[in-house]
Write an enzyme that holds these catalytic residues in place. Structure first.
Site, short mmCIF file in Angstrom:
data_model
loop_
_atom_site.label_atom_id
_atom_site.label_comp_id
_atom_site.label_asym_id
_atom_site.label_seq_id
_atom_site.Cartn_x
_atom_site.Cartn_y
_atom_site.Cartn_z
N LYS A 64 0.80 -1.24 0.00
CA LYS A 64 0.00 0.00 0.00
C LYS A 64 0.83 1.28 0.00
O LYS A 64 0.39 2.30 -0.53
CB LYS A 64 -0.94 0.02 1.21
CG LYS A 64 -2.11 -0.94 1.10
CD LYS A 64 -3.06 -0.75 2.27
CE LYS A 64 -4.19 -1.74 2.21
NZ LYS A 64 -5.19 -1.52 3.24
N ASP B 281 -10.08 3.01 1.66
CA ASP B 281 -10.20 2.53 3.05
C ASP B 281 -10.74 3.66 3.92
O ASP B 281 -11.60 3.45 4.78
CB ASP B 281 -8.81 2.15 3.61
CG ASP B 281 -8.29 0.84 3.06
OD1 ASP B 281 -9.10 -0.01 2.66
OD2 ASP B 281 -7.05 0.66 3.04
#
Ligand code: ATR
Length: 290
Positions: A74, A110
């Protein structure tokens, strides 16, 4: 449900990470794509850390429409992309990439997904004191979202030096207070006295350590909203403790579904069928729990 025929026109989406075998995303997305009659398939790609740059090149070469990006890529993927959305840049993590004619752009759903889950449960973070456990990548996304919405944050971490940079970045970007405390009994009890919302962003309580929780029911009051990013097991020890205390709970699978729904919309341009995604994710999780 009948699955579609793959043809020369079928578009490819998926998830890359390591490990990836227990991801519920393929089941969740393929069920949604099928339900919508969209000509896409969603595939898991196990990509080792050392192969990330080659994998990103492959997205261009193979004309993959988009990917979810998960642990451990990420953060490392950021310099490999052509463009980064401003929120993802501020957070310092990308969990979705979109390929527009070879131009790869990174996003962070997210963060936004977490906010959607709260709002869906009727929880408005503005003006609330939020106790965040942990200071890793997931904590950063959640902290940016909550502070951006006007919440005051109390971040407790086992290693407070790891939380200091995160807190400073969030506070500078949003102007909200972010207090950092060492995760110990006294600080936890003090923070819980002042808090309205509790979010666990650590891996404590994740399968197979199902009986672990950082906070027990005696510290949780009934007005609390308790969210756990851990989704395996579906109901973590922390959420059991919260229920015992009479608090509202939000489980990690909801957050996973929402980040997935926002990614789905970026790739397909269509509104994601949340209930179908929930069904796909829940079924996949149950099959792993067996
Ligand atoms: P992610 O990117 O998924 O958030 P991470 O960056 O590895 O994962 O972050 C994990 C977080 O969980 C960290 O805040 C970590 O605390 P440290 O900074 O002290 O390492 C926290 N964490 C992990 N295991 C923990 C445990 N057993 N007790 C308390 N905190 C824990």
């Amino acid at each position: 449900m009948k699955s579609r025929q793959i043809s020369g026109k079928t578009k490819l989406v998926g998830v890359m990470g390591d490990p990836i075998e227990h991801s519920v995303s393929p089941a969740m997305h393929n069920m949604a794509l099928n339900a919508m009659g969209l000509d896409y398939v969603y595939v898991p790609f196990n990509v080792k850390k050392a192969d990330l740059a080659k994998a990103v090149q492959a997205v261009r070469a193979l004309n993959i429409r988009g990917l979810n990006v998960t642990i451990p890529h990420k953060v490392e993927i950021i310099p490999l992309l052509d463009d980064i959305d401003s929120l993802a840049r501020a957070i310092g993590a990308v969990n979705v990439l979109v390929n527009n004619d070879g131009i790869l752009k990174g996003y962070n759903t997210d963060a936004e997904g977490f906010l959607h889950v709260l709002l869906e449960h009727g929880v408005e973070p503005e003006g609330k004191n939020v106790v965040i456990l942990g200071a890793g990548g997931a904590a950063r996304a959640i902290a940016f979202t909550l502070a951006g919405r006007g919440a005051n944050l109390i971040m407790l971490n086992r290693t407070p030096s790891n939380a200091a940079k995160c807190a400073a970045d969030v506070s500078n970007a949003t102007g909200q207070t972010v207090e950092v405390l060492t995760l110990d009994e006294k600080n936890l009890s003090d923070a819980m006295e002042r808090g309205h919302i509790l979010v666990n962003t650590t891996s404590v309580g994740m399968f197979p350590e199902k009986n672990d929780a950082l906070v027990s029911s005696n510290l949780i009051r009934p007005h609390f909203i308790v969210a756990d990013i851990v989704y395996n097991p579906y109901k973590t020890r922390l959420l059991i403790e919260a229920e015992k205390a009479g608090a509202m709970t939000i489980n990690g699978l909801e957050m996973l579904i929402w980040q997935g729904a926002l990614a789905f919309e970026k790739w397909t341009g269509k509104k994601a069928p949340l209930n179908v995604m929930r069904k796909g994710a829940t079924q996949a999780l149950k099959s792993y729990e067996k």
